[in-house]
Design a protein around this motif. Structure first.
Motif, mmCIF file in Angstrom:
data_model
loop_
_atom_site.group_PDB
_atom_site.id
_atom_site.type_symbol
_atom_site.label_atom_id
_atom_site.label_comp_id
_atom_site.label_asym_id
_atom_site.label_seq_id
_atom_site.Cartn_x
_atom_site.Cartn_y
_atom_site.Cartn_z
ATOM 1 N N LEU A 223 14.650 -7.711 4.186
ATOM 2 C CA LEU A 223 15.643 -8.223 3.240
ATOM 3 C C LEU A 223 15.074 -9.383 2.427
ATOM 4 N N ASN B 153 12.911 -7.951 -0.257
ATOM 5 C CA ASN B 153 13.722 -7.411 -1.351
ATOM 6 C C ASN B 153 14.251 -8.523 -2.247
ATOM 7 N N ASP B 154 14.653 -9.647 -1.646
ATOM 8 C CA ASP B 154 15.128 -10.786 -2.439
ATOM 9 C C ASP B 154 14.027 -11.293 -3.365
ATOM 10 N N GLY C 18 22.689 -2.026 6.451
ATOM 11 C CA GLY C 18 23.080 -1.294 5.252
ATOM 12 C C GLY C 18 22.663 -1.977 3.964
ATOM 13 N N ARG C 19 22.406 -3.288 4.062
ATOM 14 C CA ARG C 19 21.999 -4.019 2.852
ATOM 15 C C ARG C 19 20.643 -3.557 2.324
ATOM 16 N N PHE D 290 19.579 -0.550 1.956
ATOM 17 C CA PHE D 290 19.790 0.549 1.012
ATOM 18 C C PHE D 290 20.505 0.049 -0.249
ATOM 19 N N ARG D 291 21.420 -0.892 -0.077
ATOM 20 C CA ARG D 291 22.063 -1.498 -1.242
ATOM 21 C C ARG D 291 21.022 -2.178 -2.122
ATOM 22 N N ASP D 292 20.074 -2.896 -1.495
ATOM 23 C CA ASP D 292 19.043 -3.598 -2.256
ATOM 24 C C ASP D 292 18.211 -2.638 -3.093
ATOM 25 N N THR E 132 19.032 0.210 -4.393
ATOM 26 C CA THR E 132 19.767 0.669 -5.577
ATOM 27 C C THR E 132 19.954 -0.449 -6.582
ATOM 28 N N ARG E 133 20.117 -1.684 -6.108
ATOM 29 C CA ARG E 133 20.277 -2.804 -7.035
ATOM 30 C C ARG E 133 18.978 -3.126 -7.763
ATOM 31 N N TYR F 180 17.177 7.156 4.110
ATOM 32 C CA TYR F 180 17.754 6.688 2.851
ATOM 33 C C TYR F 180 16.809 5.809 2.051
ATOM 34 N N MET G 86 16.857 6.773 -1.726
ATOM 35 C CA MET G 86 17.380 5.906 -2.768
ATOM 36 C C MET G 86 16.299 5.344 -3.685
#
Length: 536
Positions: A128, A131-132, A163-164, A166-168, A170-171, A193, A197
């Motif tokens: 994470l 990703n940030d 779950g973040r 996968f959200r990351d 896509t963002r 995923y 994704m």
């Protein structure tokens, strides 16, 4: 006519006993750091490394090396993640910034020698954070995936926050930042995923296995008998499901294809380029080893550090005679302009806070990134300083740091205690990058001070109840608290919990900052247009 730069001069005696003592202490800490980093590089150990190689597979860092441009640097991040926990140092994943086909990218590579590359809570936090960094600095993300999914014994700590990830992905894609995944083995369950994704997906013939449920789960859930290839093999995904955009012959071919994808991104930096001519510091970075006192309560002149990391040792100081416990001024690092804030005597007074606030506003007005060099014991306390407005002035500085929009970089050189950590842009204030020297310590306050405060409170509580307070109990409590705080203040402990992006050799500070500034300029560099209300 161009004004002449102000070159810093050194007053350090490198032959003194104090300098040599400081140097020896720091070299010892660097040896400890090398040992811990070697544990991360070792992954799951010789047994699992040998088994992995016997299958004809490359190790995570070998994959990264083939992915990157030849002889280009790789800035590994969070190498000590999970240090001091029950999990493997390094958290079974390698993250960092490297150059691929001339493009700076954020690279994430699972280490399959550690429990098959399964993700534990620290793997999640490290991923994470990566990703940030990619989102904040506009860096394409290349994921080298080989993972059995979540580490099941710790699933309660992974499943919901995981779950973040996968959200990351896509963002990042929505922000126009490419995401590229190459699958080297299993990518099962939630791990499926990651390629699912991503913008681009590369799989390897007879190697990649991407499915939500493997044959045993499918059998239990539906009664269906299915083989790996039919469920999620590269050939199937390349010809039937369409999940694989490219199918490679082997690992080397997959890395070649990943490089070709990056080469075709037509990627351009949005920040201003560095100045064309860059001069090395006039003072030797090797001397950084002896500058910081062994006792962090002893102050040192941060100009000595600045002179050994900035271009040409040139530094134009701002308000040099006001608020002298904080040094502020303008410099360049590898051709990139920076505004520098560095603690001189540790403690921050009202004058330093007001000086910092103005300087941060000036940096934002000129779109200049800020470099914070931390060695602070916090804001000054006492009746005189409370009456003088230290709370509102400290809050003013923290307001400026919080709402500044130019990129921030932070290096903890020594102490980082109390709200000084906040005002000097600690982790909670989202610097683009934060690194720590091996001798650095950070906590709410120093161990002795914290133990002393608890002692005073305990004595007062006992007196209020009319109970005796035994000195031997007090001494034991103080010793226990000081030992605990000391252990939890160490650089390895803090880095293990991802409160920084890595513990670095002081001699590498200039190089690390240069790599970070280059990455930062992949995106636009723009200052704040406004701030909140400043209490004057």
């Amino acid at each position: 006519m161009t004004a002449a730069p102000q070159a810093l001069r050194s007053t350090v005696d490198t032959r003194s006993d104090d300098y040599r003592r400081n140097r020896d202490t720091l070299l010892a800490k660097l040896a400890e750091l090398d040992t811990e980093q070697a544990r991360a590089v070792a992954g799951g150990g010789a047994k699992y490394t040998d088994r992995h190689r016997a299958r004809g597979k490359l190790l995570a860092r070998e994959r990264i090396e083939l992915l990157l441009d030849e002889d280009s640097p790789f800035l590994e991040l969070s190498a000590l993640a999970a240090w001091g926990t029950d999990y493997q140092v390094g958290a079974s994943v390698v993250t960092g910034i490297g150059v691929i086909e001339g493009v700076e990218c954020l690279v994430v590579a699972n280490d399959p020698t550690v429990r098959g590359g399964a993700s534990n809570p620290w793997t999640l936090r490290k991923t994470l954070r990566a990703n940030d960094i990619a989102l904040a600095n506009r860096l394409p993300v290349v994921s080298l995936v080989e993972s059995g999914g979540a580490d099941l014994p710790s699933q309660s700590e992974i499943f919901i926050p995981g779950g973040r990830v996968f959200r990351d992905i896509t963002r990042l894609s929505a922000a126009g930042i490419p995401t590229i995944t190459a699958v080297f083995g299993n990518a099962t369950a939630g791990g499926a995923y990651v390629p699912g994704m991503s913008d681009y997906v590369i799989m390897i013939k007879d190697r990649s296995k991407v499915f939500l449920g493997g044959p045993p789960l499918v059998k239990m859930a539906t009664g269906e008998e299915a083989e790996d290839e039919a469920l999620g093999g590269a050939e199937m995904h390349g010809t039937v499901s369409g999940l694989a955009d490219l199918v490679a012959e082997d690992e080397a071919d997959a890395l070649r294809l990943a490089r070709r994808v990056v080469a075709r991104l037509n990627w351009r930096k949005q920040g201003p380029p560095p100045r064309p001519e860059v001069r090395e510091p006039r003072l030797d970075p090797e001397e950084l080893l002896g500058l910081v006192p062994t006792d962090l309560r002893v102050p040192f002149d941060p100009r000595e550090v600045i002179a050994r990391i900035v271009d040409g040792s040139d530094f134009d100081e701002f308000k040099p005679r006001y608020g002298t416990s904080l040094v502020t001024g303008w410099a360049s690092v590898h051709g990139y302009p920076v505004g520098v804030l560095a603690n001189a005597r540790g403690v921050l007074f009202s004058e330093e806070a007001q000086k910092a606030t103005q300087f941060i506003q000036l940096a934002n007005a000129s779109d200049t990134p800020l470099l914070f060099l931390q060695n602070t014991t916090g804001y000054m306390v006492g009746a005189r300083y409370e009456q003088g407005g230290i709370i509102k002035h400290g809050a003013m500085m923290i307001n400026a740091v919080s709402n500044s929009k130019v990129p921030h970089l932070t290096v903890v050189l020594g102490a980082s205690y109390g709200a000084g950590n906040y005002g000097m842009c600690g982790r909670a204030y989202d610097p683009r990058f934060l690194f720590t020297w091996p001798n650095a310590k950070s906590a709410v306050m120093g161990p002795a001070q914290l133990a002393g405060v608890l002692s005073i409170v305990a004595r007062q509580a006992a007196a209020a109840k009319g109970q005796p307070y035994l000195d031997e109990h007090d001494a034991a409590m103080r010793e226990m608290v000081e030992s605990q705080i000391e252990a939890q203040s160490l650089a390895q402990f803090l880095s293990g919990r991802l409160y920084d992006d890595g513990v670095i050799d002081p001699r590498d500070t200039r190089t690390v900052l240069g790599l970070c500034l280059s990455a930062i300029h992949s995106g636009p560099v723009k200052g704040a247009d406004g701030y909140g209300i400043f209490r004057m």
